[in-house]
Design a protein around this motif. Structure first.
Motif, short mmCIF file in Angstrom:
data_model
loop_
_atom_site.label_atom_id
_atom_site.label_comp_id
_atom_site.label_asym_id
_atom_site.label_seq_id
_atom_site.Cartn_x
_atom_site.Cartn_y
_atom_site.Cartn_z
N ILE A 94 0.82 -1.15 0.20
CA ILE A 94 -0.04 0.09 -0.01
C ILE A 94 0.88 1.34 -0.03
O ILE A 94 0.54 2.29 -0.71
CB ILE A 94 -0.94 0.09 1.45
CG1 ILE A 94 -1.94 -1.20 1.17
CG2 ILE A 94 -1.75 1.19 1.27
CD1 ILE A 94 -3.00 -1.27 2.36
N LEU A 95 1.88 1.20 0.86
CA LEU A 95 2.72 2.35 0.83
C LEU A 95 3.40 2.53 -0.27
O LEU A 95 3.56 3.72 -0.82
CB LEU A 95 3.82 2.39 2.30
CG LEU A 95 3.03 2.26 3.42
CD1 LEU A 95 4.19 2.19 4.58
CD2 LEU A 95 2.26 3.48 3.75
N LYS A 96 3.96 1.46 -0.98
CA LYS A 96 4.62 1.53 -2.30
C LYS A 96 3.73 2.13 -3.23
O LYS A 96 4.18 3.23 -4.14
CB LYS A 96 4.96 0.34 -2.74
CG LYS A 96 6.47 -0.09 -1.90
CD LYS A 96 6.95 -1.17 -2.60
CE LYS A 96 8.39 -1.96 -1.77
NZ LYS A 96 8.68 -3.27 -2.12
N GLU A 97 2.47 1.60 -3.50
CA GLU A 97 1.49 2.28 -4.19
C GLU A 97 1.28 3.65 -4.04
O GLU A 97 1.00 4.81 -5.06
CB GLU A 97 0.27 1.61 -4.15
CG GLU A 97 0.15 0.09 -4.80
CD GLU A 97 -1.11 -0.59 -4.42
OE1 GLU A 97 -2.23 0.24 -4.29
OE2 GLU A 97 -1.30 -1.84 -4.49
N LYS A 98 1.31 3.98 -2.72
CA LYS A 98 1.17 5.69 -2.54
C LYS A 98 2.53 6.46 -2.97
O LYS A 98 2.30 7.75 -2.98
CB LYS A 98 0.66 5.60 -1.04
CG LYS A 98 -0.58 5.19 -0.59
CD LYS A 98 -1.83 5.73 -0.84
CE LYS A 98 -3.04 5.24 -0.46
NZ LYS A 98 -4.30 5.94 -0.80
#
Lengths: 138, 138
Positions: B6-10
């Motif tokens: 999720i953090l990478k996507e963000k």
DNA sequence: TTAGGTGCAAATGATTTGCAATAAT
DNA sequence: ATTATTGCAAATCATTTGCACCTAA
């Protein structure tokens, strides 16, 4: 309404500062922060201290004369209790308007039945964009 | 859910501290204050600073991963965003439980028509007495 | 008169910020 | 290697508190 009488009925002294705070909240069309009250009264040449304002408000809240509201500004605001209403807070310009007419008593009844939780009060505030700011965003 | 992904996507780095904060909020059944998060992570022997927690939360709020809530405790609490719900806060013991199922979209539509105010989000919290405390008050 | 209120100054506690050191990509 | 992120220390800001003086009843 005669705030002097109200305070006497509540059994506390009707001091100048207390009456000044009540009159200010009464005149305002939106909840006010403690510092705002402080500066407004200063402008009226009324001698007052911020600590006193907080103490007055604390007492008023205890007596249900005043309610506090949180508009996520990093500080609290205060308004006269009495008529239950909610607020429309513009996240763009900060304008605050009142919204009357929301009945959550049915919901609270369901909560009582389903969770056995007895609701004493609720907080409901709406954040969004006011008419003016919507136009300006074009 | 894989918070790392999720953090990478963000588009932000998936650091140990960020993942630790997310996992803690995920495991908790109620919103947590910054200081609570701080002490919990300390207990897990994770090296972390309060300032970092505030910065992480600030970023997460901006990314809509986390929401802040105010239970009138003089500080804010934080919870994972994602599922929209409200809270039942016991004014006697401080217990907090979630309440799902309140649809205000009709109300927001009326607000839109009547006040031309475009609601982006609302805050709705219930304060009262929980089942246990009601019994104890007898 | 006298107990409750207030002003002033100092304290508290949550949250923020500057900056050099560190870790994720 | 590069840049975002973090730790640490210090600053900020809303709110609270101690105490001596004041004022409404």
């Amino acid at each position: 309404m005669d705030f002097k009488e109200i305070l006497k009925e509540k059994g506390i002294k009707a001091t100048k500062t207390r009456l000044a705070v009540l009159n200010l909240l009464d005149k305002s069309d939106q909840p006010l922060a403690a510092t705002t009250i402080f500066h407004d009264l200063k402008n009226q040449k009324i001698k007052i201290d911020l600590a006193t304002i907080y103490r007055i408000i604390e007492k008023f809240i205890g007596l249900k004369i005043v309610k506090q509201v949180d508009f996520r500004e990093g500080m609290l605001r205060y308004e006269l209790a009495g008529d239950h209403h909610h607020h429309l807070i513009c996240q763009s310009c900060g304008d605050v308007s009142s919204y009357h007419g929301e009945c959550l008593s049915e919901v609270e009844k369901v909560i009582k039945e389903k969770y056995k939780f007895n609701v004493a009060e609720h907080v409901l505030e709406f954040f969004g964009t006011c008419d003016n700011c919507q136009k300006e965003l074009i």
